[in-house]
Design an enzyme around this catalytic site. Sequence first.
Site, PDB file in Angstrom:
ATOM      1  N   ASP A  50       0.851  -1.189   0.000  1.00  0.00           N
ATOM      2  CA  ASP A  50       0.000   0.000   0.000  1.00  0.00           C
ATOM      3  C   ASP A  50       0.890   1.244   0.000  1.00  0.00           C
ATOM      4  OD1 ASP A  50      -3.230   0.531   1.020  1.00  0.00           O
ATOM      5  OD2 ASP A  50      -1.804   2.203   1.063  1.00  0.00           O
ATOM      6  N   HIS A  69     -10.118  -5.430  -3.218  1.00  0.00           N
ATOM      7  CA  HIS A  69      -8.784  -5.620  -2.631  1.00  0.00           C
ATOM      8  C   HIS A  69      -8.912  -6.022  -1.180  1.00  0.00           C
ATOM      9  CE1 HIS A  69      -9.930  -1.341  -2.337  1.00  0.00           C
ATOM     10  NE2 HIS A  69      -9.298  -1.326  -1.163  1.00  0.00           N
ATOM     11  N   LEU A  70      -8.020  -6.906  -0.789  1.00  0.00           N
ATOM     12  CA  LEU A  70      -7.947  -7.354   0.601  1.00  0.00           C
ATOM     13  C   LEU A  70      -6.721  -6.709   1.226  1.00  0.00           C
ATOM     14  CD1 LEU A  70      -8.852  -9.198   2.933  1.00  0.00           C
ATOM     15  CD2 LEU A  70      -7.531 -11.049   1.873  1.00  0.00           C
ATOM     16  N   HIS A  71      -6.940  -5.961   2.326  1.00  0.00           N
ATOM     17  CA  HIS A  71      -5.815  -5.361   3.045  1.00  0.00           C
ATOM     18  C   HIS A  71      -5.231  -6.403   3.999  1.00  0.00           C
ATOM     19  CE1 HIS A  71      -6.835  -0.946   2.374  1.00  0.00           C
ATOM     20  NE2 HIS A  71      -8.014  -1.486   2.114  1.00  0.00           N
ATOM     21  N   GLY A 116     -15.405   3.442   3.985  1.00  0.00           N
ATOM     22  CA  GLY A 116     -14.251   4.216   3.523  1.00  0.00           C
ATOM     23  C   GLY A 116     -13.585   3.641   2.286  1.00  0.00           C
ATOM     24  N   GLN A 117     -14.339   2.858   1.501  1.00  0.00           N
ATOM     25  CA  GLN A 117     -13.724   2.319   0.278  1.00  0.00           C
ATOM     26  C   GLN A 117     -13.386   3.463  -0.668  1.00  0.00           C
ATOM     27  OE1 GLN A 117     -15.996  -0.697  -1.853  1.00  0.00           O
ATOM     28  NE2 GLN A 117     -14.331  -1.036  -3.320  1.00  0.00           N
ATOM     29  N   ASN A 161     -12.896  -3.234   2.670  1.00  0.00           N
ATOM     30  CA  ASN A 161     -13.791  -2.092   2.833  1.00  0.00           C
ATOM     31  C   ASN A 161     -14.802  -2.139   1.691  1.00  0.00           C
ATOM     32  OD1 ASN A 161     -12.567  -0.909   5.137  1.00  0.00           O
ATOM     33  ND2 ASN A 161     -10.932  -0.081   3.861  1.00  0.00           N
TER      34      ASN A 161
HETATM   35  P1  AMP Z   1      -9.793   1.315   0.382  1.00  0.00           P
HETATM   36  O1  AMP Z   1     -10.041   2.507   1.258  1.00  0.00           O
HETATM   37  O2  AMP Z   1     -10.124   0.004   1.048  1.00  0.00           O
HETATM   38  O3  AMP Z   1     -10.450   1.463  -0.980  1.00  0.00           O
HETATM   39  O4  AMP Z   1      -8.237   1.248   0.177  1.00  0.00           O
HETATM   40  C1  AMP Z   1      -7.561   1.747  -0.935  1.00  0.00           C
HETATM   41  C2  AMP Z   1      -6.103   1.671  -0.607  1.00  0.00           C
HETATM   42  O5  AMP Z   1      -5.374   1.856  -1.804  1.00  0.00           O
HETATM   43  C3  AMP Z   1      -5.635   2.740   0.379  1.00  0.00           C
HETATM   44  O6  AMP Z   1      -5.079   2.113   1.534  1.00  0.00           O
HETATM   45  C4  AMP Z   1      -4.580   3.517  -0.407  1.00  0.00           C
HETATM   46  O7  AMP Z   1      -3.499   3.933   0.370  1.00  0.00           O
HETATM   47  C5  AMP Z   1      -4.185   2.523  -1.477  1.00  0.00           C
HETATM   48  N1  AMP Z   1      -3.646   3.089  -2.701  1.00  0.00           N
HETATM   49  C6  AMP Z   1      -4.143   4.136  -3.415  1.00  0.00           C
HETATM   50  N2  AMP Z   1      -3.387   4.351  -4.504  1.00  0.00           N
HETATM   51  C7  AMP Z   1      -2.382   3.442  -4.471  1.00  0.00           C
HETATM   52  C8  AMP Z   1      -1.261   3.164  -5.307  1.00  0.00           C
HETATM   53  N3  AMP Z   1      -1.022   3.868  -6.429  1.00  0.00           N
HETATM   54  N4  AMP Z   1      -0.429   2.158  -4.951  1.00  0.00           N
HETATM   55  C9  AMP Z   1      -0.653   1.454  -3.832  1.00  0.00           C
HETATM   56  N5  AMP Z   1      -1.693   1.644  -3.003  1.00  0.00           N
HETATM   57  C10 AMP Z   1      -2.548   2.635  -3.316  1.00  0.00           C
END
Ligand code: AMP
Length: 115
Positions: free
Chosen positions: A32, A101-103, A94-95, A88
């Site tokens: 991330d 995507h899985l964090h 907060g998506q 999310n």
């Molecule tokens: P979400 O809030 O679950 O949609 O998470 C999206 C995630 O994508 C966030 O944790 C961001 O920091 C991450 N993110 C956004 N742009 C990038 C990028 N270019 N490379 C890696 N992670 C990213």
Amino acid sequence: MVTKECLFCKIIKKEIPSKAEYEDDEMLAFDDVNPQAPTHILIIPKKHIEQVADISETDAEIVGKLVLIARKLAAKRKLEKGYRLVFNNGPHAGQAVYHLHLHLLGGRKFVWPPG
Ligand code: AMP
Ligand code: ZN
């Protein structure tokens, strides 16, 4: 299916750089860009699925693979004390990026309930 405008589809196509942690024909895992923990990896399917709410029965294998890759990366990072897996879904969660995507978060203690 890869969508032209989608940020994560662009990462899959290497149009946007990322630090890859795992890749195969169907899946990609990368760091991330704004890490919330010492380990913060995003695991994504190469198939463009917008969110958990859009997962279909035929995607069950893909979703299983997301979790298995997370488990393997957690073991590789030696996160024996624990880690958190997060999807999310939608604005209240907060998506920010509408490509499933899985964090994988680890390397520190997390509170419960989350904010
Ligand atoms: P979400 O809030 O679950 O949609 O998470 C999206 C995630 O994508 C966030 O944790 C961001 O920091 C991450 N993110 C956004 N742009 C990038 C990028 N270019 N490379 C890696 N992670 C990213
Ligand atoms: Zn996408």
